[in-house]
Motif scaffolding. Sequence first.
Motif, short mmCIF file in Angstrom:
data_model
loop_
_atom_site.label_atom_id
_atom_site.label_comp_id
_atom_site.label_asym_id
_atom_site.label_seq_id
_atom_site.Cartn_x
_atom_site.Cartn_y
_atom_site.Cartn_z
N LYS A 113 0.79 -1.49 0.12
CA LYS A 113 -0.01 -0.16 0.17
C LYS A 113 1.00 1.08 -0.06
CE LYS A 113 -3.76 2.48 2.41
NZ LYS A 113 -4.64 2.20 3.44
N ARG A 114 1.81 1.18 0.87
CA ARG A 114 3.01 2.41 0.85
C ARG A 114 3.56 2.39 -0.44
NH1 ARG A 114 3.43 7.29 1.11
NH2 ARG A 114 5.49 8.03 1.30
N ASN A 115 3.83 1.37 -1.18
CA ASN A 115 4.68 1.71 -2.40
C ASN A 115 3.57 2.12 -3.50
OD1 ASN A 115 6.85 0.41 -1.55
ND2 ASN A 115 6.34 -1.53 -1.89
N LEU A 116 2.26 1.76 -3.30
CA LEU A 116 1.38 2.23 -4.15
C LEU A 116 1.19 3.77 -4.15
CD1 LEU A 116 -0.61 1.05 -6.44
CD2 LEU A 116 -2.41 1.11 -4.66
N GLU A 117 1.16 4.29 -2.91
CA GLU A 117 1.03 5.64 -2.74
C GLU A 117 2.24 6.35 -3.12
OE1 GLU A 117 0.75 5.53 1.65
OE2 GLU A 117 -1.28 5.23 1.89
N VAL A 118 3.35 5.81 -3.07
CA VAL A 118 4.60 6.57 -3.56
C VAL A 118 4.40 6.50 -5.26
CG1 VAL A 118 7.22 6.28 -3.95
CG2 VAL A 118 6.17 6.04 -1.67
N HIS A 119 3.95 5.46 -5.70
CA HIS A 119 3.93 5.29 -7.08
C HIS A 119 2.90 6.41 -7.62
CE1 HIS A 119 3.69 3.51 -11.39
NE2 HIS A 119 2.35 3.36 -11.01
N TYR A 120 1.80 6.42 -7.08
CA TYR A 120 0.72 7.60 -7.17
C TYR A 120 1.11 9.00 -7.04
CZ TYR A 120 -3.54 10.48 -6.88
OH TYR A 120 -4.53 11.29 -6.91
N GLU A 121 1.72 9.20 -6.03
CA GLU A 121 2.68 10.59 -5.83
C GLU A 121 3.29 10.86 -6.85
OE1 GLU A 121 4.39 10.01 -2.07
OE2 GLU A 121 2.47 10.08 -1.00
N ALA A 122 4.27 9.92 -7.56
CA ALA A 122 5.26 9.96 -8.51
C ALA A 122 4.56 10.50 -9.82
CB ALA A 122 5.91 8.76 -8.88
N LEU A 123 3.37 9.56 -10.05
CA LEU A 123 2.57 9.74 -11.16
C LEU A 123 2.11 11.13 -11.21
CD1 LEU A 123 0.26 6.60 -11.32
CD2 LEU A 123 2.23 7.42 -13.08
N LEU A 124 1.40 11.67 -10.08
CA LEU A 124 1.00 13.12 -10.16
C LEU A 124 1.99 14.07 -10.22
CD1 LEU A 124 -1.59 13.32 -6.82
CD2 LEU A 124 -2.13 13.10 -9.49
N ALA A 125 3.12 13.91 -9.68
CA ALA A 125 4.21 15.02 -9.84
C ALA A 125 4.66 14.94 -11.16
CB ALA A 125 5.69 14.74 -8.81
N SER A 126 4.77 13.79 -11.98
CA SER A 126 5.25 13.95 -13.17
C SER A 126 4.23 14.71 -14.37
CB SER A 126 5.41 12.45 -13.62
OG SER A 126 5.95 12.27 -15.06
N ALA A 127 2.88 14.33 -13.93
CA ALA A 127 1.93 14.88 -14.89
C ALA A 127 1.66 16.22 -14.48
CB ALA A 127 0.47 14.28 -14.36
N GLN A 128 1.95 16.83 -13.56
CA GLN A 128 1.84 18.35 -12.98
C GLN A 128 3.13 19.03 -13.75
OE1 GLN A 128 1.91 17.96 -8.66
NE2 GLN A 128 -0.15 17.88 -8.60
N SER A 129 4.00 18.21 -13.78
CA SER A 129 5.40 18.92 -14.26
C SER A 129 5.14 18.84 -15.77
CB SER A 129 6.74 18.09 -13.97
OG SER A 129 7.71 18.56 -14.84
N ARG A 130 4.63 17.80 -16.40
CA ARG A 130 4.37 18.04 -17.95
C ARG A 130 3.34 18.93 -18.50
NH1 ARG A 130 4.41 12.21 -17.29
NH2 ARG A 130 2.11 12.17 -17.15
N TYR A 131 2.36 19.04 -17.42
CA TYR A 131 1.21 20.12 -17.73
C TYR A 131 1.87 21.65 -17.63
CZ TYR A 131 -2.97 22.90 -17.18
OH TYR A 131 -4.05 23.95 -17.30
N GLN A 132 2.75 21.99 -16.78
CA GLN A 132 3.31 23.04 -16.62
C GLN A 132 4.23 23.41 -17.82
OE1 GLN A 132 5.38 23.06 -12.70
NE2 GLN A 132 3.54 23.16 -11.68
N ARG A 133 4.93 22.28 -18.38
CA ARG A 133 5.87 22.72 -19.58
C ARG A 133 4.91 22.89 -20.77
NH1 ARG A 133 8.60 18.23 -17.36
NH2 ARG A 133 7.92 16.71 -18.54
N ARG A 134 3.82 22.19 -21.06
CA ARG A 134 2.97 22.34 -21.98
C ARG A 134 2.32 23.69 -21.99
NH1 ARG A 134 -1.62 18.54 -23.26
NH2 ARG A 134 -1.63 19.33 -25.14
N GLN A 135 1.88 24.13 -20.69
CA GLN A 135 1.32 25.24 -20.69
C GLN A 135 2.27 26.37 -21.05
OE1 GLN A 135 -1.94 24.37 -20.80
NE2 GLN A 135 -2.35 26.12 -19.43
N SER A 136 3.47 26.37 -20.71
CA SER A 136 4.45 27.43 -21.07
C SER A 136 5.33 27.26 -22.44
CB SER A 136 5.63 27.25 -19.73
OG SER A 136 6.41 26.12 -19.97
N GLY A 137 4.71 26.16 -23.06
CA GLY A 137 5.36 26.05 -24.52
C GLY A 137 6.47 25.34 -24.28
N MET A 138 7.37 24.77 -23.36
CA MET A 138 8.51 24.11 -23.16
C MET A 138 8.34 22.48 -23.30
SD MET A 138 10.24 26.79 -22.65
CE MET A 138 11.86 25.89 -22.00
N ALA A 139 7.24 22.09 -23.79
CA ALA A 139 7.25 20.58 -23.77
C ALA A 139 7.82 20.29 -25.15
CB ALA A 139 5.75 20.14 -23.92
#
Length: 299
Positions: free
Chosen positions: A168-194
């Motif tokens: 369960k803890r490993n899954l939580e870490v995995h989920y947190e990593a998925l969110l952080a990665s998605a948020q970073s991608r979204y910011q790059r897309r919004q700023s035209g840096m993707a």
Amino acid sequence: MNPFAAEGFWNKAILFINRATEPGEGRSEDERRFWAALSLEQAAKWALAEISPALVVDPQRDGGSQLLQALELKESNKAVTAQASTIFTRCGSALRPFNREEALKIAEARNDYLHGAGVDILLLPNQIWWPRIWSLFNVLLLSGQRTFDDFVGSAMANKIESLLAANKRNLEVHYEALLASAQSRYQRRQSGMASVGENARWEANRRWVSRSYYETEAQCPACERYGIVGSDEAESKSLNLDDPEFPAIEVSFLPDRFFCDECYLILDDYDLIELAGLNKSFGTFSDEDPVAFPEYGND
């Protein structure tokens, strides 16, 4: 005695899981997984039969005689249950949050191990495979008010609980990593840096996103825009006659997958859906013909 009664499936599930978990080096890892997979099917039948023995039969088999036998309305010389795929699908509908897709993968690998040339049953490492199947068992046991103590004894139950807690803890870490990665991608897309390559990878991955029979929009937990939640199973259906000239079938469902075109987040597991807070009923309209719906009438 009813041959489809729950007790028989329970005893068989315990017999098979004992072979999967017996101490020592007498069994290889593929054997242990094989017996555990067989036990899972029997445990699923037990859980359904606890609700009604009729849920473990194929109602069309032998002209319906199997169903009549399960309901103790007729005797028969043989008692044959439904296929594993049908059993797991029924569990997915009746015993939420039983992960039908995960159970089917285990059954397919088991069947290939038994009848084919492959050894897909060994593809996943122990730290992934065993927590997944124990999670499935857990849902089944809880549905019938049983525990792992009842199923495998206290010593083995303690090991399983520790394994599930760590997973369960490993899954939580995995989920947190998925969110952080998605948020970073979204910011790059919004700023035209993707980068072109990043966008191309998403478009390639996007083609492999498993679409659902029932879908609707839901707020993305990463970028707070709107993505798509979906499921192949309906919780309920009702006929919407708000506009009598255009009747429609309204569907509610519990999602088991999500994807977002804005930040590229994909959640393809019910546990991840739960961590995202998306494990609730959503509504949509079905493209099924409302005229064929039982509540529809022209009188």
